[in-house]
Design a protein around this motif. Structure first.
Motif, PDB file in Angstrom:
ATOM      1  N   SER A 107       5.970   0.228   5.164  1.00 53.15           N
ATOM      2  CA  SER A 107       7.457   0.560   5.431  1.00 53.15           C
ATOM      3  C   SER A 107       7.830   1.815   4.790  1.00 53.15           C
ATOM      4  CB  SER A 107       8.116  -0.615   4.590  1.00 53.15           C
ATOM      5  OG  SER A 107       8.020  -0.271   3.175  1.00 53.15           O
ATOM      6  N   LEU A 108       6.532   2.568   4.480  1.00 49.04           N
ATOM      7  CA  LEU A 108       6.840   4.078   4.109  1.00 49.04           C
ATOM      8  C   LEU A 108       7.053   5.038   5.322  1.00 49.04           C
ATOM      9  CD1 LEU A 108       3.825   4.032   1.883  1.00 49.04           C
ATOM     10  CD2 LEU A 108       6.137   3.724   1.053  1.00 49.04           C
ATOM     11  N   SER A 109       7.828   5.985   4.810  1.00 49.28           N
ATOM     12  CA  SER A 109       8.104   7.021   5.803  1.00 49.28           C
ATOM     13  C   SER A 109       6.891   7.909   5.666  1.00 49.28           C
ATOM     14  CB  SER A 109       9.247   7.966   5.479  1.00 49.28           C
ATOM     15  OG  SER A 109       9.259   8.367   4.268  1.00 49.28           O
TER      16      SER A 109
ATOM     17  N   PHE B 138       9.897   4.150  -9.436  1.00 49.71           N
ATOM     18  CA  PHE B 138       8.860   5.297  -9.136  1.00 49.71           C
ATOM     19  C   PHE B 138       8.259   5.270  -7.404  1.00 49.71           C
ATOM     20  CE2 PHE B 138       4.580   6.949  -8.544  1.00 49.71           C
ATOM     21  CZ  PHE B 138       4.639   8.077  -9.206  1.00 49.71           C
ATOM     22  N   LEU B 139       7.946   4.120  -6.881  1.00 43.79           N
ATOM     23  CA  LEU B 139       7.582   3.997  -5.557  1.00 43.79           C
ATOM     24  C   LEU B 139       8.666   4.016  -4.619  1.00 43.79           C
ATOM     25  CD1 LEU B 139       5.172   0.839  -5.969  1.00 43.79           C
ATOM     26  CD2 LEU B 139       4.397   3.252  -5.652  1.00 43.79           C
TER      27      LEU B 139
ATOM     28  N   THR C   7       9.660  10.633  -5.773  1.00 42.68           N
ATOM     29  CA  THR C   7       8.400  10.115  -6.047  1.00 42.68           C
ATOM     30  C   THR C   7       8.007   9.248  -5.239  1.00 42.68           C
ATOM     31  OG1 THR C   7       9.539   8.532  -7.753  1.00 42.68           O
ATOM     32  CG2 THR C   7       8.828  10.621  -8.743  1.00 42.68           C
ATOM     33  N   ARG C   8       8.407   8.814  -4.176  1.00 44.23           N
ATOM     34  CA  ARG C   8       7.729   8.015  -3.387  1.00 44.23           C
ATOM     35  C   ARG C   8       6.503   8.371  -2.699  1.00 44.23           C
ATOM     36  NH1 ARG C   8      12.010  10.070  -0.300  1.00 44.23           N
ATOM     37  NH2 ARG C   8      11.500  10.786   1.542  1.00 44.23           N
ATOM     38  N   PRO C   9       5.549   7.342  -2.517  1.00 46.08           N
ATOM     39  CA  PRO C   9       4.577   7.796  -1.753  1.00 46.08           C
ATOM     40  C   PRO C   9       4.516   8.024  -0.458  1.00 46.08           C
ATOM     41  CG  PRO C   9       4.339   5.625  -2.365  1.00 46.08           C
ATOM     42  CD  PRO C   9       5.693   5.939  -2.901  1.00 46.08           C
ATOM     43  N   PRO C  10       3.701   9.172   0.287  1.00 48.73           N
ATOM     44  CA  PRO C  10       3.880   9.244   1.696  1.00 48.73           C
ATOM     45  C   PRO C  10       2.959   8.046   2.399  1.00 48.73           C
ATOM     46  CG  PRO C  10       2.312  10.725   0.545  1.00 48.73           C
ATOM     47  CD  PRO C  10       3.023  10.083  -0.274  1.00 48.73           C
ATOM     48  N   LEU C  11       3.016   7.710   3.415  1.00 43.46           N
ATOM     49  CA  LEU C  11       2.555   6.791   3.993  1.00 43.46           C
ATOM     50  C   LEU C  11       1.163   6.743   4.201  1.00 43.46           C
ATOM     51  CD1 LEU C  11       2.514   4.150   6.061  1.00 43.46           C
ATOM     52  CD2 LEU C  11       2.570   5.972   8.021  1.00 43.46           C
ATOM     53  N   GLU C  12       0.425   8.122   4.424  1.00 40.00           N
ATOM     54  CA  GLU C  12      -0.924   8.320   4.343  1.00 40.00           C
ATOM     55  C   GLU C  12      -1.629   7.990   2.856  1.00 40.00           C
ATOM     56  OE1 GLU C  12      -0.986  13.159   2.995  1.00 40.00           O
ATOM     57  OE2 GLU C  12      -0.734  12.316   4.880  1.00 40.00           O
ATOM     58  N   MET C  13      -0.904   7.646   1.853  1.00 41.37           N
ATOM     59  CA  MET C  13      -1.413   7.177   0.365  1.00 41.37           C
ATOM     60  C   MET C  13      -1.335   5.771   0.193  1.00 41.37           C
ATOM     61  SD  MET C  13      -2.312  10.284  -0.599  1.00 41.37           S
ATOM     62  CE  MET C  13      -2.776   9.962  -2.473  1.00 41.37           C
TER      63      MET C  13
ATOM     64  N   THR D 149       7.488  -3.012  -2.237  1.00 42.18           N
ATOM     65  CA  THR D 149       8.218  -1.832  -2.110  1.00 42.18           C
ATOM     66  C   THR D 149       7.537  -0.983  -0.776  1.00 42.18           C
ATOM     67  OG1 THR D 149       6.709  -0.596  -3.773  1.00 42.18           O
ATOM     68  CG2 THR D 149       8.744  -1.943  -4.578  1.00 42.18           C
ATOM     69  N   CYS D 150       6.409  -1.045  -0.591  1.00 45.62           N
ATOM     70  CA  CYS D 150       5.599  -0.120   0.265  1.00 45.62           C
ATOM     71  C   CYS D 150       5.156  -0.816   1.776  1.00 45.62           C
ATOM     72  CB  CYS D 150       4.474   0.425  -0.341  1.00 45.62           C
ATOM     73  SG  CYS D 150       4.901   1.473  -1.538  1.00 45.62           S
ATOM     74  N   MET D 151       5.496  -1.914   1.656  1.00 46.51           N
ATOM     75  CA  MET D 151       5.101  -2.879   2.908  1.00 46.51           C
ATOM     76  C   MET D 151       6.383  -3.712   3.199  1.00 46.51           C
ATOM     77  SD  MET D 151       1.537  -2.057   2.947  1.00 46.51           S
ATOM     78  CE  MET D 151       1.019  -3.331   3.911  1.00 46.51           C
TER      79      MET D 151
END
Length: 183
Positions: free
Chosen positions: A7-9, A51-52, A57-63, A105-107
């Motif tokens: 679900s990350l950009s 943080f996520l 501070t949010r992570p990019p999709l590739e990470m 948070t990321c999925m």
């Protein structure tokens, strides 16, 4: 197949860094007491979520894959050298919390659409037996009687009888391989 999708950009926050993530994970896994294993508090879980999801501070999709592996890799560095079961269980619970927060948070859950042939789509007129047969046909993980398992129904039992009238087990054989090949 997976039931989760990212679900990350594509772009992460400008302050996201692997070092910052590793430092955060280490602070979550470290213990202050010698006798105690790590225990992530609700507040620490909220901090990780912030943080996520934070703008900077949010992570990019590739990470995403790196984040999950870092949670396990860094967590495994804190396994107790003396193999203390309680400490290691506490650590595994903490790793589970971190991965759970990452996934929440990321999925996002993958939408599921059941593709049924017209002949299997139930209608209001469908009787119970036909509906049960449809479910049976759709179950790709079902076991096959006499091949995967064998049952012994033994004596007839009336539903009003509370005790078990059978002297032998219901299942006389279950192929152990079915537990390795099905979810």
């Amino acid at each position: 197949t997976t039931c989760l999708l990212p679900s990350l950009s594509e772009e992460g926050g400008e302050e996201f860094s692997e070092d910052a993530v590793e430092e955060l994970f280490k602070t979550l896994y470290e213990t202050e007491e010698e006798w105690d294993g790590p225990e992530i508090t609700v507040e620490e879980s909220k901090d990780l979520t912030e943080f996520l999801t934070g703008e900077t501070t949010r992570p990019p999709l590739e990470m995403l894959v790196w984040l999950r592996t870092a949670a396990f890799r860094i967590g495994s560095e804190y396994l107790d050298e003396n193999n203390d079961k309680e400490k290691n269980l506490s650590l595994l619970r903490s790793i589970n919390v971190v991965v759970h927060v990452l996934e929440n948070t990321c999925m996002k859950t993958k939408p599921y659409e059941l593709q049924l042939p017209e002949s299997l789509i139930p209608t209001p007129e469908t009787d119970f037996q036909a509906a049960a047969q449809t479910l049976w046909k759709l179950d790709s993980n079902r076991l096959q009687p006499q091949k995967d398992y064998i049952i012994d129904v033994q004596n007839y039992k009336h539903p009003c009888h509370k005790e078990d009238c059978a002297s032998d087990p219901l299942f006389t054989h279950v192929d152990p391989a079915v537990f390795d090949s099905r979810p």
